[in-house]
Design a protein around this motif. Sequence first.
Motif, PDB file in Angstrom:
ATOM      1  N   MET A   1       0.814  -1.216   0.000  1.00 38.02           N
ATOM      2  CA  MET A   1       0.000   0.000   0.000  1.00 38.02           C
ATOM      3  C   MET A   1       0.854   1.275   0.000  1.00 38.02           C
ATOM      4  SD  MET A   1      -3.031  -1.057  -0.213  1.00 38.02           S
ATOM      5  CE  MET A   1      -4.052  -2.485   0.081  1.00 38.02           C
ATOM      6  N   SER A   2       2.117   1.128   0.373  1.00 31.86           N
ATOM      7  CA  SER A   2       2.993   2.294   0.411  1.00 31.86           C
ATOM      8  C   SER A   2       3.196   2.874  -0.981  1.00 31.86           C
ATOM      9  CB  SER A   2       4.343   1.927   1.026  1.00 31.86           C
ATOM     10  OG  SER A   2       4.979   0.922   0.272  1.00 31.86           O
ATOM     11  N   ASP A   3       3.082   2.017  -2.037  1.00 31.99           N
ATOM     12  CA  ASP A   3       3.233   2.512  -3.399  1.00 31.99           C
ATOM     13  C   ASP A   3       2.086   3.435  -3.772  1.00 31.99           C
ATOM     14  OD1 ASP A   3       1.515   0.267  -3.294  1.00 31.99           O
ATOM     15  OD2 ASP A   3       1.668   0.032  -5.470  1.00 31.99           O
ATOM     16  N   GLN A  24      -5.385   3.514   6.321  1.00 35.91           N
ATOM     17  CA  GLN A  24      -4.505   2.364   6.531  1.00 35.91           C
ATOM     18  C   GLN A  24      -4.412   1.993   8.005  1.00 35.91           C
ATOM     19  OE1 GLN A  24      -0.927   3.795   4.308  1.00 35.91           O
ATOM     20  NE2 GLN A  24      -0.998   1.780   3.340  1.00 35.91           N
ATOM     21  N   GLN A  25      -4.446   3.008   8.842  1.00 35.70           N
ATOM     22  CA  GLN A  25      -4.342   2.757  10.270  1.00 35.70           C
ATOM     23  C   GLN A  25      -5.614   2.127  10.841  1.00 35.70           C
ATOM     24  OE1 GLN A  25      -1.397   3.273  11.819  1.00 35.70           O
ATOM     25  NE2 GLN A  25      -0.652   3.940   9.798  1.00 35.70           N
ATOM     26  N   GLN A  26      -6.703   2.207  10.081  1.00 31.53           N
ATOM     27  CA  GLN A  26      -7.984   1.701  10.564  1.00 31.53           C
ATOM     28  C   GLN A  26      -8.346   0.322   9.997  1.00 31.53           C
ATOM     29  OE1 GLN A  26     -11.026   4.708   9.901  1.00 31.53           O
ATOM     30  NE2 GLN A  26      -9.522   6.358  10.218  1.00 31.53           N
ATOM     31  N   ILE A  27      -7.444  -0.265   9.245  1.00 31.51           N
ATOM     32  CA  ILE A  27      -7.729  -1.568   8.635  1.00 31.51           C
ATOM     33  C   ILE A  27      -7.813  -2.642   9.711  1.00 31.51           C
ATOM     34  CG2 ILE A  27      -6.899  -3.349   7.058  1.00 31.51           C
ATOM     35  CD1 ILE A  27      -5.477  -1.196   5.476  1.00 31.51           C
ATOM     36  N   THR A  28      -8.871  -3.400   9.645  1.00 31.70           N
ATOM     37  CA  THR A  28      -9.046  -4.554  10.542  1.00 31.70           C
ATOM     38  C   THR A  28      -9.042  -5.821   9.692  1.00 31.70           C
ATOM     39  OG1 THR A  28     -11.450  -4.371  10.365  1.00 31.70           O
ATOM     40  CG2 THR A  28     -10.378  -3.209  12.201  1.00 31.70           C
ATOM     41  N   PRO A  29      -8.787  -6.978  10.290  1.00 35.76           N
ATOM     42  CA  PRO A  29      -8.713  -8.223   9.507  1.00 35.76           C
ATOM     43  C   PRO A  29      -9.939  -8.501   8.659  1.00 35.76           C
ATOM     44  CG  PRO A  29      -7.826  -8.568  11.696  1.00 35.76           C
ATOM     45  CD  PRO A  29      -8.432  -7.187  11.712  1.00 35.76           C
ATOM     46  N   ASP A  30     -11.116  -8.126   9.142  1.00 34.67           N
ATOM     47  CA  ASP A  30     -12.342  -8.447   8.402  1.00 34.67           C
ATOM     48  C   ASP A  30     -12.541  -7.579   7.161  1.00 34.67           C
ATOM     49  OD1 ASP A  30     -12.662  -6.389  10.371  1.00 34.67           O
ATOM     50  OD2 ASP A  30     -14.798  -6.383   9.896  1.00 34.67           O
ATOM     51  N   ALA A  32      -9.651  -6.268   5.480  1.00 31.80           N
ATOM     52  CA  ALA A  32      -8.347  -6.204   4.813  1.00 31.80           C
ATOM     53  C   ALA A  32      -8.447  -6.607   3.344  1.00 31.80           C
ATOM     54  CB  ALA A  32      -7.343  -7.092   5.538  1.00 31.80           C
ATOM     55  N   ALA A  33      -9.182  -7.693   3.058  1.00 29.80           N
ATOM     56  CA  ALA A  33      -9.311  -8.162   1.679  1.00 29.80           C
ATOM     57  C   ALA A  33     -10.032  -7.132   0.815  1.00 29.80           C
ATOM     58  CB  ALA A  33     -10.062  -9.488   1.654  1.00 29.80           C
ATOM     59  N   GLU A  34     -11.067  -6.538   1.363  1.00 32.30           N
ATOM     60  CA  GLU A  34     -11.816  -5.522   0.614  1.00 32.30           C
ATOM     61  C   GLU A  34     -10.941  -4.293   0.352  1.00 32.30           C
ATOM     62  OE1 GLU A  34     -15.857  -2.779   1.107  1.00 32.30           O
ATOM     63  OE2 GLU A  34     -15.418  -4.385   2.531  1.00 32.30           O
ATOM     64  N   PHE A  35     -10.147  -3.932   1.334  1.00 36.07           N
ATOM     65  CA  PHE A  35      -9.265  -2.776   1.204  1.00 36.07           C
ATOM     66  C   PHE A  35      -8.214  -3.037   0.124  1.00 36.07           C
ATOM     67  CE2 PHE A  35      -5.974   0.258   2.458  1.00 36.07           C
ATOM     68  CZ  PHE A  35      -6.739   1.388   2.733  1.00 36.07           C
ATOM     69  N   GLU A  36      -7.688  -4.263   0.098  1.00 40.80           N
ATOM     70  CA  GLU A  36      -6.690  -4.628  -0.906  1.00 40.80           C
ATOM     71  C   GLU A  36      -7.305  -4.614  -2.303  1.00 40.80           C
ATOM     72  OE1 GLU A  36      -3.364  -5.672  -2.911  1.00 40.80           O
ATOM     73  OE2 GLU A  36      -3.519  -5.056  -0.806  1.00 40.80           O
ATOM     74  N   SER A  37      -8.524  -5.095  -2.430  1.00 36.33           N
ATOM     75  CA  SER A  37      -9.209  -5.105  -3.719  1.00 36.33           C
ATOM     76  C   SER A  37      -9.434  -3.689  -4.239  1.00 36.33           C
ATOM     77  CB  SER A  37     -10.547  -5.836  -3.593  1.00 36.33           C
ATOM     78  OG  SER A  37     -11.244  -5.812  -4.816  1.00 36.33           O
ATOM     79  N   SER A  38      -9.871  -2.822  -3.366  1.00 33.81           N
ATOM     80  CA  SER A  38     -10.089  -1.428  -3.781  1.00 33.81           C
ATOM     81  C   SER A  38      -8.760  -0.758  -4.107  1.00 33.81           C
ATOM     82  CB  SER A  38     -10.817  -0.651  -2.674  1.00 33.81           C
ATOM     83  OG  SER A  38     -10.032  -0.604  -1.493  1.00 33.81           O
TER      84      SER A  38
END
Length: 221
Positions: A1-3, A24-30, A32-38
């Motif tokens: 995500m740093s990129d 990024q500081q608010q990402i929780t495990p549930d 994380a996958a959605e955040f990565e997809s977006s």
Amino acid sequence: MSDILAQLKALKLHGMAGCYADLQQQITPDIAAEFESSGKMLRQLLQAEAIERNIRSIRYQTQAARFPVQRHLQGFDFSQSKVDQQLIRQLATQEFTAAAQNLVLVGGTGTGKTHLAIAIGTSGIQHHDKKVRFFSAIDLANSLEREKSTGKQGRLALSLLQVDLVILDELGYLPFSQAGGALLFHLLSRLYERTSVIITTNLAFAECEQRIHRRQNDHRV
């Protein structure tokens, strides 16, 4: 995500960069996958924006350069010229502009001096984010005279100090007034060691080498 964060900052989207860092500081495990997809979609959008900005910048800087024609190194026939192809391609990397060095292209009519000068300038704009300005020597001398006559002397010099490369074409082919010549060489002395200059001239005007402030860091092809 740093990129993604780096891309946002590179595009000067500082508000979005700050918000993204907070998210990024608010990402929780549930989530994380959605955040990565977006994030994948966001990368594509940022890449598209970067490409579009680069295209617009190249278009704008090419227009600002005021080349009389479009010329590229790919269109120059090195087999029909005595010019050093390796040196020309090295100059096209714009390394000489980083040190504000100068280049003098000397040769008779039809030897490709203007083609090479424009091609080097075009390479600077398209591949190295350089600002370039093209002039014919007679037009620049006349512009400097008009500037002086209207009490605006020095404005053109100040604007050229903001560019990376000035191309001065056909120095010596057409005569200009003594006043225009004096103003032209005064301008070149102001640009010296601050803005690179490419000069094209013919062999019959070799005395220009003595009138221009030549230094050891100048190239000659």
